[in-house]
Design an enzyme around this catalytic site. Structure first.
Site, short mmCIF file in Angstrom:
data_model
loop_
_atom_site.label_atom_id
_atom_site.label_comp_id
_atom_site.label_asym_id
_atom_site.label_seq_id
_atom_site.Cartn_x
_atom_site.Cartn_y
_atom_site.Cartn_z
N TYR A 75 42.12 55.56 21.06
CA TYR A 75 42.37 54.54 20.07
C TYR A 75 41.19 54.24 19.29
CZ TYR A 75 46.54 52.54 22.11
OH TYR A 75 48.13 52.42 22.16
N ARG A 133 29.44 23.93 44.97
CA ARG A 133 30.73 24.54 44.67
C ARG A 133 31.82 23.42 45.07
NH1 ARG A 133 32.61 30.44 45.63
NH2 ARG A 133 32.40 29.59 47.98
N MET A 188 45.69 51.01 28.36
CA MET A 188 46.36 50.29 29.20
C MET A 188 46.84 50.86 30.50
SD MET A 188 49.46 47.50 28.77
CE MET A 188 48.69 46.31 27.85
N LYS A 200 41.61 37.06 51.78
CA LYS A 200 42.21 36.21 50.54
C LYS A 200 41.99 37.37 49.66
CE LYS A 200 37.37 35.02 49.28
NZ LYS A 200 36.42 34.07 48.94
#
Length: 823
Positions: free
Chosen positions: A718, A590, A767, A490
């Site tokens: 930044y 869960r 980023m 997964k």
């Protein structure tokens, strides 16, 4: 059928190919299969399959010949079956017999590191004068050595074989197979130390290969090796000539390395005179490996000027076969470091394992230094390509171009050289295909790979398929052969690439795959995965998709079961309905049926026999931490009680599973019928108890985009968060939080590995970029940087920001290209 029982001597065969892996079959009528029973695999399981495919000669182990197998064998026609004590020993005896027919020089190589590089470089350096046969890739094991020696042919004039051992008494079986006339002992290190009582015992074991050599080359700086040669080897080989090199004054050749910006000068002073050689290599390992080669070539009689000329043609040896995304929806298999018949066979076997695309293309250069007549050689290659169902052949080189009539493949095209191919080939025609690029180094096939691979972002996640296999086998060794294994793929296989990982797992015959959502299962089916797949989050809108792609839903609540029953009852043919997996909530709280649901659940199952249950399972909430052991035991007891009640209602037994990766390690007695392997496959042992048994699977790499030199007091990034406290060199990396490098790793929290130096981040992570302080590192723009891998464990990276490796792995963005490789 001929059944020769209790044969403990040599096996007499006329077969051309020795086969030890049923999945590697190419020429059944010409093969003899050695059924080997190991710790995790048993070749005897595949005898009937191989007989159906045309194999007619087999070696089986006496302990595995039970009444059922004997009955099967007796039903075979025109088959010969040899029964031996050990199939591996029988294979080695065949190799020994074959070796005895040759009197050519044979070089044997041992050592902790560098064996394969020295072998490959020497094969290249000596090839212009000799017809060389060498171990393919790193075939140096108890099985790999006899398979390598089997490639010896009467046309060969020189052979190079490497030998590796991981425990005592292994070399005594390999020595007669190789029977070297000359040896190289590369070095000694910590590899496989745990298989020996001491480092000296390991050295002694390796030296067994050289009990009959005429000469032995080694570096005298490894004093333990030198001592054991004098104490152990000389008494059994009194006429041995040793040729030593190193920095020590009493070495036969004193060697120094003079480093320059663009090259290194290797200076030798000793028995061959005062010589020097120039090389582009600068790292210690490459210089050590190259010096072994130089000393051997000098002793072999090559002129220094010839050696120098050939050294300048050497390039780093990539022993990796890489799978990467290509242009036009293709996958590219890059295996361009050499091209011989054995290597081609191995690459084609890897190609045949891939199911991502049905169309298969091979781009192949001339096969050099084979020692065979071209018509014979390319006749074998043509047959091999037919066996592997190749749809398209692109041949490059003058020799293969002359053999065009040998190839009866539907699509063929031939070019005189690589440049002609690159200029004339219509690359738009290369679509939706698996493309194997296999070429001898002189053809520069890396140019082809660069042209047809999908252009790479500077940041790459490399996935080591051999490490995945190693980790799978580790967990298999914990559960034994009677317990099934479901592997969780997964979340893009924990960030590693779902279809590629699933394809490897299918090849290694795992029993089940697990995904989170139906879309993930559909993607696997479309990539050729046929294994059973459990879908953990199944809802009514996805049921038609589950049916269409034969995906098996996890049923965890009354609502989902009711929806599934209604869905099944609307279908005319219940035989096509996939089975389900029932989840019980034993403490995770869960998803799953709780104990109060069991009576309702059992009633529904009893009254709807068209609902077929494949497995019942639960999940241990705290298997990764010892403080929860008592609760884990309580969960197990609850699970057994619930599963038994369900089986009684069904009237048949189901597969039961409760263990995850951590549970396999901490509670092996709870293994039941199946276990679920997740993060452990990817190299993270969640309990922390047996991490040393696993291998890192992923290495995240990026590159240095730019280097700036800043004075104390200036700031970086930044918000001016990165204050330069001293005159510094600052490098900008081509990775940011959009690629999965968490913002929390900025401002000195994170460290990366740059050319042997750990360098801290400085300033905020951006980023698309990250800045690091490289003041203490030797670095240039364009250099490779390791974000995590062997040098920076992912567990260290995650702990620095208070998270878990799962989050790091699954957070790697999809714009980061995945490259899959095997050694």
């Amino acid at each position: 059928m001929t059944l020769t029982e209790n044969t403990t001597t040599s096996v007499q065969t006329t077969a051309t190919y020795l086969l030890t892996d049923s999945r590697q079959l190419s020429f059944p009528e010409q093969s003899i299969f050695f059924a080997i029973k190991g710790e995790r695999h048993d070749g005897h399981q595949y005898l009937k399959e191989l007989y159906r495919k045309g194999v007619r000669e087999f070696v089986v182990e006496e302990a595995s010949v039970n009444d059922k197998l004997r009955k099967d064998i007796k039903s075979w026609k025109n088959a010969t079956v040899w029964v031996v004590v050990s199939s591996i020993r029988a294979l080695q005896k065949i190799g020994t017999e074959h070796r005895s027919h040759f009197s050519i020089p044979v070089l044997g190589i041992v050592g902790s590191n560098g064996k394969t590089i020295v072998k490959e470089w020497l094969a290249q350096l000596i090839a212009p004068d000799q017809r060389v046969v060498a171990s393919p890739k790193s075939y140096n094991s108890q099985i790999g050595v006899p398979l390598s020696v089997w490639n010896l042919k009467k046309e060969h004039t020189f052979a190079i074989f490497e030998a590796g051992v991981s425990r005592a008494h292994e070399m005594e079986y390999l020595q007669p197979v190789i029977n070297p006339t000359v040896g190289i002992f590369t070095n000694i290190g910590s590899a496989h130390d745990d298989g020996f009582r001491s480092r000296k015992q390991k050295i002694t074991e390796k030296l067994r290969l050289f009990t009959k050599v005429k000469s032995l080359i080694y570096c005298k700086d490894y004093t333990e090796v030198d001592e054991e040669i004098q104490l152990i080897l000389r008494p059994v080989n009194p006429f041995l000539k040793t040729i030593t090199w190193g920095s020590q004054a009493d070495a036969d050749i004193n060697v120094t390395f003079e480093s320059h910006k663009d090259n290194t000068i290797i200076k030798l002073d000793g028995i061959f005179g005062n010589l020097q050689f120039e090389t582009v290599f600068r790292d210690d390992a490459s210089l050590e490996n190259l010096t072994h080669c130089i000393v051997f070539l000098l002793d072999f009689g090559l002129m220094p000027s010839v050696i120098q000329k050939r050294i300048l043609t050497l390039r780093p040896v990539s022993m990796r076969l890489e799978l990467k995304e290509g242009i036009n929806n293709c996958y590219v298999i890059d295996d361009t470091y050499n091209n011989d018949l054995q290597g081609l066979t191995m690459a084609l076997n890897f190609l045949s394992q891939q199911e991502q695309r049905s169309h298969r293309t091979v781009i192949l250069s001339d096969v050099l230094q084979s020692g065979q007549a071209p018509a014979e050689l390319y006749g074998i290659i043509a047959q091999l390509l037919r066996e592997k169902k190749i749809d398209r052949l692109i041949g490059i080189g003058p020799e293969i171009s002359l053999q065009v009539n040998q190839f009866d493949i539907s699509e063929t095209k031939f070019y005189k050289d690589t440049d002609a191919f690159l200029k004339a080939f219509p690359f738009s025609s290369l679509t939706d295909s698996l493309v194997l690029v296999k070429g001898a180094r002189t053809f520069s096939f890396e140019k082809i790979v660069h042209r047809i691979q999908q252009k790479l972002h500077g940041t790459v996640l490399e996935i080591n398929l051999d490490a995945l296999t190693h980790n799978l086998n580790f967990y298999r060794s914990k559960i034994g052969s009677d317990t099934k294994i479901m592997v969780m793929v997964k979340a893009f296989a924990y960030g590693s690439g779902s279809s590629e990982v699933a394809n490897l797992l299918q090849y290694h015959r795992v029993d089940y795959l697990g995904v989170a959502y139906a879309d993930e299962g559909v993607s696997l089916r479309q990539s050729g995965i046929t294994l059973p797949i459990m879908v953990m989050n199944s809802t009514a809108p996805t049921f038609d998709t589950l049916l269409q792609y034969h995906l098996e839903p996890e049923i965890y609540s009354k609502r989902i079961l009711t929806d599934w029953i209604e869905f099944v009852n609307r279908k005319n043919n219940s035989s096509e309905i996939p089975p389900v997996h029932l989840k019980l909530d034993t403490g995770m709280h869960r998803l799953g049926f709780v104990e109060d649901d069991y009576d309702w659940l059992c009633q529904k199952l009893s009254s709807n026999p068209s609902i077929k249950v494949s497995t019942v399972f639960s999940h241990l909430v705290g298997a990764d931490e010892g403080i929860h052991n008592n609760f884990s035991l309580l969960q197990y007891e609850r699970f057994i009680k619930g599963a038994s009640k369900i089986e009684e209602a069904l009237g048949y037994k189901v597969t039961k599973h409760i263990l995850n990766s951590a549970g396999i390690v901490r509670f092996p007695d709870f293994k039941l019928d199946m276990v679920r392997l997740g993060i452990g496959l990817y190299g993270v042992e969640a309990t922390g108890q047996q991490q040393h048994f696993l291998q890192p699977v992923g290495t995240l790499k990026t590159v240095v985009s730019q280097i700036k030199y800043l004075s104390a007091g200036e700031t970086v990034g930044y918000s001016r968060r990165g204050l330069v406290s001293h005159d510094s060199a600052i490098a900008t990396l081509a990775i940011g939080y959009a690629d999965g490098y968490d913002r929390g790793l900025g401002n000195g929290i994170g460290q990366v590995y740059v050319n042997g130096t750990l360098c801290a981040t400085i300033g905020n992570v951006c980023m698309d970029m990250t800045m690091i302080d490289v003041t203490r590192a030797i670095v240039e723009e364009g250099d490779e940087v390791i974000i995590f891998g062997n040098e920076v464990p992912i567990t260290d990276l995650s702990s620095r920001i208070g998270t878990i490796p799962y989050e790091i792995l699954t957070g790697i963005g999809e714009r980061v290209k995945r490259v899959f490789f095997k050694e």
